[in-house]
Design an enzyme around this catalytic site. Structure first.
Site, PDB file in Angstrom:
ATOM      1  N   GLU A  31       0.829  -1.200   0.000  1.00 17.15           N
ATOM      2  CA  GLU A  31       0.000   0.000   0.000  1.00 17.15           C
ATOM      3  C   GLU A  31       0.867   1.256   0.000  1.00 17.15           C
ATOM      4  O   GLU A  31       1.872   1.333   0.720  1.00 17.15           O
ATOM      5  CB  GLU A  31      -0.933  -0.005   1.219  1.00 17.15           C
ATOM      6  CG  GLU A  31      -1.876  -1.196   1.241  1.00 17.15           C
ATOM      7  CD  GLU A  31      -2.964  -1.050   2.283  1.00 17.15           C
ATOM      8  OE1 GLU A  31      -2.832  -0.197   3.181  1.00 17.15           O
ATOM      9  OE2 GLU A  31      -3.953  -1.806   2.204  1.00 17.15           O
ATOM     10  N   GLU A  70       2.244   0.434   4.052  1.00 14.95           N
ATOM     11  CA  GLU A  70       2.377  -0.850   4.732  1.00 14.95           C
ATOM     12  C   GLU A  70       2.223  -1.956   3.697  1.00 14.95           C
ATOM     13  O   GLU A  70       1.785  -1.716   2.563  1.00 14.95           O
ATOM     14  CB  GLU A  70       1.330  -1.019   5.833  1.00 14.95           C
ATOM     15  CG  GLU A  70      -0.102  -1.016   5.336  1.00 14.95           C
ATOM     16  CD  GLU A  70      -1.109  -1.136   6.468  1.00 14.95           C
ATOM     17  OE1 GLU A  70      -0.707  -1.501   7.588  1.00 14.95           O
ATOM     18  OE2 GLU A  70      -2.294  -0.870   6.227  1.00 14.95           O
TER      19      GLU A  70
END
Length: 680
Positions: free
Chosen positions: A275, A288
């Site tokens: 992400e 993350e």
């Protein structure tokens, strides 16, 4: 190939995994708690094992019981789905020791990427772009304030473990940093068993865009394009799409390259998602890595034609990836909306209860519904409130949106409140349709909470015409019942008044025999047309209503002057409960004389409950912050309620004195149950 797998999850994701496993010829084992004894995933699996109480810690989060269920059923592997134990490195390690395959990455990769502090450091070392912030665990609220002021507001306070929007707060000042730390730590501890918190710079006007990766045990890593996940509420994704309307080929390639670098740095295998936060200038920063199957994986499947669950199972069985990067294409556009049991008109508070009626839209090549419920199912306060995911596809983004709007209009759910009206409003919003949004979209467009937008004049006219036509048809049908008393034939009116709220709309009707005679489709088995045609006169204009609706059908689909309209219609006494674009209205169709008399009827006054603090949702009363006789000020915290894994703080909306404390901390509350009474 694996012969039997156990699915350590529940609901829609368990049903989704079962679907692919069945197609592959792989037997499945479901696990279930007391609350899920009659759940759909239990019925669909080949075998099912009871693993404990409704509380997740005693069932779906209990690794010991799940491993025991594997041994009991001779399951060779575990698919964790998402949530629960899906990103628990210790659980993956225990499975490895028990010689049970984990359908996901190895324990080391989960541990490295599951900790936001460690993953950020690893990403920096691998050359992946990262957000400025504090690199160590924050000890307490005081330190949180100190660090936040050093970084500079606004800051993001978030749990080091877990995800899904839980344990996350944005702070714009000292007070918000202190309160945000306490809430984030509490939610993180209850959701993930890990209360560690980190703080980093919050980027204004960001987009949340993620890259899907799939990797095998032989060093092969392939990216499957990006997903746009910027439509979020409280950091929880609401609508996702693929591809992103914002990302160009150059940025996609750069993000994909960094995702591959990161995956290889931790020797990643299976499906995973990297992400990123992307700013207005297409600069992107690592956020993350989710070491599991994402909730929104379906949009990637729709545009690539790949089955991610199948790829995960094959990788876990030791197979090499059968696809190369050059094989991955983007075919059309896909949207996903998450249908939650929550009330958007009451600040999205969770809603639990039984699905008294449940009818999802019909699936097709352009529409998919991933759900774990059926009519009669219970939406429990113990678990996430998601009912289903609706996934649409189109050759273009506009077509994907249009297909989604049609599906949402045909999604019939009763028994609990849902966010359908909210989703419909976003789908019809000009900014969303233009692709011009960030993660701040919902906060910007609904700063004072959600209230449904006013219907357009076009939609209102179509609704008035349809209700006139249907009421005339039903009235005419009732007047035609056989065996009526002689000389009491009913003359059905052709002039009507449609009453919507406080507004009256005068209409007239006449059957259109010319239009009916020229129609050749829509015939029944005897060759007789089953379509109805009505000519409605409204405000000096003529409108042709045509449809195949029959009494007692829940969903109405028809045309008004050739334009599609979808409604949900239920008879309610003398009126109709009509849902249009997720919004419920009670509508009356009256004769002119009845409408005149109706205007003279008194309006029933609502009971004044302003001197009570009412529970806005069903849930557990975690704490009470006041006692009898105490003076409270506006904004002061009165109580905290936990529902569906989220803590909700109830605060005083005016100064007052507590007259009575009506419940104790630790009790389970019903919606609108009185908690406190104030002096009047």
């Amino acid at each position: 190939m694996l012969q039997k797998i156990l699915i350590a999850n529940r609901g829609e994701i368990a049903c989704r995994i079962i679907k692919t496993a069945r197609r592959m010829g792989v037997a499945t084992v479901a696990v279930y708690s007391d609350a899920d004894r009659n759940a759909r995933h239990v019925a669909e699996a080949d075998e099912a094992v009871h693993i404990g109480d409704a509380v997740a810690a005693e069932s779906y989060l209990n690794g010991t019981k799940i491993i025991a269920a594997c041994k009991q059923t001779d399951a060779q592997a575990v698919h964790p789905g998402y949530g629960f134990l899906s990103e628990n490195a210790a659980f993956a390690g225990r499975l490895k020791q028990a010689d049970i395959a984990f359908i996901g990455p190895g324990p080391d990769a989960i541990e490295a990427m599951g900790d936001k502090l460690a993953s950020k450091a690893l990403a920096q070392k691998a050359g992946v772009n990262t957000i400025p912030g504090h690199s160590e665990v924050v000890a307490d609220a005081a330190e949180a304030v100190k660090i936040s002021e050093e970084i500079g507001y606004p800051v993001m306070i978030k749990a080091s473990a877990g995800g899904g929007g839980k344990g996350m707060r944005v702070a714009h000042n000292r007070d918000e940093a202190e309160a945000g730390f306490e809430r984030a730590a509490s939610e993180a501890l209850s959701s993930f068993g890990d209360g560690r918190i980190l703080i980093e710079k919050f980027i204004d006007q960001p987009r949340h865009i993620e890259i899907q990766v799939i990797a095998d045990s032989y060093g092969n890593v392939v990216t499957l394009n990006e997903r746009e996940c910027s439509i979020q509420r409280r950091h929880q994704k609401v609508i996702e799409e693929a591809p992103s309307p914002f990302i160009d080929k150059k940025t996609r390639a750069a993000m994909s390259a960094q995702a591959i670098v990161l995956a290889k740095a931790v020797d990643y295998r299976s499906a995973g998602t990297v992400e990123f936060i992307v700013d207005a200038n297409h600069k992107f920063y690592f956020l993350e890595m989710n070491t599991r199957l994402q909730v929104e994986h379906a949009v990637t499947e729709m545009i690539t034609g790949l089955d991610l669950v199948e790829l995960m199972i094959r990788v876990a069985a030791g197979e090499k990836l059968a696809i190369k990067q050059a094989d991955v294409k983007i075919n059309g556009w896909s949207m996903e909306t998450r249908i939650y049991a929550e009330n958007p008109h009451r600040n999205f508070l969770p809603s639990s209860g039984r699905l008294s009626k449940y009818q999802p839209p019909l699936e097709s090549e352009c529409l998919r519904v991933d759900s774990g419920v059926e009519e009669g199912a219970e939406i429990s306060m113990f678990y996430d409130p998601m009912i289903a995911k609706v996934i649409s596809w189109g050759e273009t983004r506009e077509q994907a949106i249009a297909n989604m709007q049609t599906a949402l209009g045909q999604y019939y759910i009763r028994g609990v409140e849902t966010n359908l009206s909210f989703i419909c409003a976003i789908m019809g919003h000009s900014r969303f349709q233009a692709g011009e949004f960030t993660t701040n979209f919902i906060a910007e467009e609904y700063p004072d909470g959600f209230s449904p937008p006013e219907s357009s004049e076009h939609a209102r006219i179509n609704l008035i015409c349809v209700m006139t036509a249907l009421h005339y048809r039903l009235t005419n049908r009732a007047a035609s019942v056989s065996s009526q008393a002689p000389d009491y034939d009913r003359n059905v009116e052709t002039n009507w008044v449609v009453v919507i709220g406080q507004h009256n709309y005068q209409t007239g009707i006449a059957i259109d025999p010319v239009a009916a005679s020229t129609k050749t489709n829509g015939q029944d088995e005897n060759g007789k047309s089953n379509l109805s045609f009505s000519r409605i006169n409204f405000n000096g204009q003529s409108y042709l209503v045509e449809d195949g609706w029959q009494p007692a059908q829940l969903i109405y689909s028809g045309l008004v002057n050739g334009q599609q309209i979808h409604l949900q219609i239920e008879k309610n006494g003398y009126g109709y409960d009509v849902t249009q674009a997720g919004n419920l209205k009670t509508i009356y169709v009256l004769t002119r004389r009845t409408a005149e008399l109706n205007e003279k009827m008194p309006v029933k006054q609502r009971t004044d409950q302003s001197h009570f603090l009412l529970s806005p949702m069903p849930g557990l009363l975690v704490s009470l912050g006041v006692k009898q006789g105490q003076t409270v000020k506006t904004g002061e915290e009165l109580a905290v309620i936990e529902s569906m894994k989220m803590e909700n703080s109830l605060r005083a909306d005016h100064d007052g004195v507590v007259a009575k404390v009506l419940v104790e901390a630790g009790v389970t509350l019903e919606v609108d149950q009185a908690i406190l009474e104030f002096e009047q």
